[in-house]
Design a protein around this motif. Structure first.
Motif, mmCIF file in Angstrom:
data_model
loop_
_atom_site.group_PDB
_atom_site.id
_atom_site.type_symbol
_atom_site.label_atom_id
_atom_site.label_comp_id
_atom_site.label_asym_id
_atom_site.label_seq_id
_atom_site.Cartn_x
_atom_site.Cartn_y
_atom_site.Cartn_z
ATOM 1 N N VAL A 1 -11.996 -6.660 95.596
ATOM 2 C CA VAL A 1 -13.450 -6.722 95.404
ATOM 3 C C VAL A 1 -13.944 -5.323 95.060
ATOM 4 O O VAL A 1 -13.896 -4.405 95.885
ATOM 5 C CB VAL A 1 -14.180 -7.251 96.656
ATOM 6 C CG1 VAL A 1 -15.684 -7.319 96.383
ATOM 7 C CG2 VAL A 1 -13.647 -8.618 97.053
ATOM 8 N N ASN A 2 -14.393 -5.161 93.822
ATOM 9 C CA ASN A 2 -14.940 -3.885 93.360
ATOM 10 C C ASN A 2 -16.421 -3.823 93.729
ATOM 11 O O ASN A 2 -17.272 -4.371 93.020
ATOM 12 C CB ASN A 2 -14.786 -3.769 91.845
ATOM 13 C CG ASN A 2 -13.355 -3.587 91.407
ATOM 14 O OD1 ASN A 2 -12.675 -2.669 91.867
ATOM 15 N ND2 ASN A 2 -12.880 -4.456 90.529
ATOM 16 N N ASN A 3 -16.704 -3.164 94.837
ATOM 17 C CA ASN A 3 -18.084 -3.093 95.311
ATOM 18 C C ASN A 3 -18.667 -1.688 95.228
ATOM 19 O O ASN A 3 -19.870 -1.540 95.035
ATOM 20 C CB ASN A 3 -18.169 -3.588 96.756
ATOM 21 C CG ASN A 3 -19.535 -3.329 97.360
ATOM 22 O OD1 ASN A 3 -20.510 -4.002 97.031
ATOM 23 N ND2 ASN A 3 -19.623 -2.341 98.240
ATOM 24 N N ARG B 1 -20.677 -0.419 104.555
ATOM 25 C CA ARG B 1 -22.084 -0.739 104.833
ATOM 26 C C ARG B 1 -22.605 -1.714 103.788
ATOM 27 O O ARG B 1 -21.958 -1.978 102.777
ATOM 28 C CB ARG B 1 -22.952 0.520 104.846
ATOM 29 C CG ARG B 1 -22.988 1.264 103.532
ATOM 30 C CD ARG B 1 -23.617 2.635 103.682
ATOM 31 N NE ARG B 1 -23.686 3.346 102.410
ATOM 32 C CZ ARG B 1 -24.761 3.415 101.631
ATOM 33 N NH1 ARG B 1 -25.879 2.790 101.990
ATOM 34 N NH2 ARG B 1 -24.753 4.095 100.504
ATOM 35 N N GLY B 2 -23.782 -2.257 104.044
ATOM 36 C CA GLY B 2 -24.467 -3.096 103.078
ATOM 37 C C GLY B 2 -23.665 -4.297 102.618
ATOM 38 O O GLY B 2 -23.010 -4.982 103.413
ATOM 39 N N ILE B 3 -23.714 -4.552 101.323
ATOM 40 C CA ILE B 3 -23.026 -5.707 100.752
ATOM 41 C C ILE B 3 -21.520 -5.596 100.960
ATOM 42 O O ILE B 3 -20.851 -6.574 101.286
ATOM 43 C CB ILE B 3 -23.366 -5.836 99.253
ATOM 44 C CG1 ILE B 3 -24.833 -6.249 99.075
ATOM 45 C CG2 ILE B 3 -22.445 -6.840 98.571
ATOM 46 C CD1 ILE B 3 -25.312 -6.226 97.639
ATOM 47 N N GLY B 4 -20.974 -4.400 100.795
ATOM 48 C CA GLY B 4 -19.532 -4.226 100.967
ATOM 49 C C GLY B 4 -19.054 -4.603 102.351
ATOM 50 O O GLY B 4 -18.014 -5.268 102.509
ATOM 51 N N ALA B 5 -19.797 -4.177 103.375
ATOM 52 C CA ALA B 5 -19.422 -4.527 104.744
ATOM 53 C C ALA B 5 -19.531 -6.020 104.978
ATOM 54 O O ALA B 5 -18.667 -6.633 105.631
ATOM 55 C CB ALA B 5 -20.309 -3.774 105.731
#
Length: 247
Positions: free
Chosen positions: A90-92, A17-21
């Motif tokens: 990517v470490n989110n 979700r959010g930035i990670g998605a």
């Protein structure tokens, strides 16, 4: 038609979700196969996987908690084994605990550091065993590493500032291996956790020079630049995508 990340494999922590998605989908649109972790919402994770596949790439969601170092290492190793390689990490995934100092317990502080700092360290350490020259490690930080306009953010801002230091240290160490390490610091971003129409949104917008929230795709665009060939000479850098919040 060839895309900039064709043939690459990416792992995004906290990608449901959010930035990670948004990051997971942008990397897929640019040609990468994408694995991402999620913690709770299997339905959201499944939807992101379907969108990755709709972009013509392989997608996989793995349930994992960033606070569990053994589980996180296992995910990294699984990606390399099942997909044959790992090019982009990517470490989110992150913890966001806001509380006055008097109410901030040691347990909450330690949890924040474990998720926001130790997790990226563990994931990076596992990932570099599989990365070759051209590998990319990108962390999602926060504008709170540079500017803290509100009370209650001691644990969170400490963790994101530490993540900047980790990025610089790893950038120096891994440069000789051709692996770049960078951090993207978002500002106010329109997600379900911090909606642009939320009760404090107008105040928060006032701290930015542009007077508005970012879209998750704005953050994903910066990540995509660093992940691609055009970002090959950028390492150890902190890139603010915060609408001028840190000015």
């Amino acid at each position: 038609m060839s895309r900039v990340l064709d043939g690459k494999v990416a792992l995004v922590t906290g990608g449901s979700r959010g930035i990670g998605a948004a990051v997971a989908l942008r990397l897929a649109e640019d040609g990468a196969d994408v694995v991402f972790t999620y913690q709770h919402r299997a339905d959201q994770a499944a939807e992101v996987v379907e969108r990755i596949k709709a972009a013509g790439r392989r997608g996989l969601a793995v349930q994992a908690d960033n606070v569990d170092p053994d589980g996180l290492t296992a995910v990294v190793d699984r990606v390399a084994e099942e997909f044959g390689r790992l090019d982009i990490l990517v470490n989110n995934a992150g913890a966001f605990i806001v509380a006055p100092l008097e109410d901030l317990g040691l347990e909450e502080f330690d949890y924040t550091m474990a998720v926001n700092v130790r997790g990226p360290f563990v994931a990076a350490k596992a990932a570099v065993r599989h990365m070759t020259e051209g590998g990319r490690i990108i962390s999602i930080g926060s504008n709170m590493a540079e500017h803290v306009p509100f009370p209650g953010f001691a644990a969170y801002s400490t963790s994101k500032t530490a993540l900047v230091g980790l990025t610089k240290g790893l950038g120096r160490e891994l440069g000789s291996r051709g692996i770049t390490v960078n951090i993207v610091n978002p500002g106010p971003t329109d997600t379900d956790a911090n909606p642009a129409d939320g009760p404090t949104a107008e105040t928060i917008k006032g701290f930015t020079a542009l007077g508005r929230y970012a879209e998750p795709a704005d953050i994903a665009a910066a990540v995509a630049f660093l992940a691609g060939e055009q970002g090959r000479y950028v390492t150890g850098a902190s890139i603010n995508v915060d609408g001028g919040f840190s000015i």
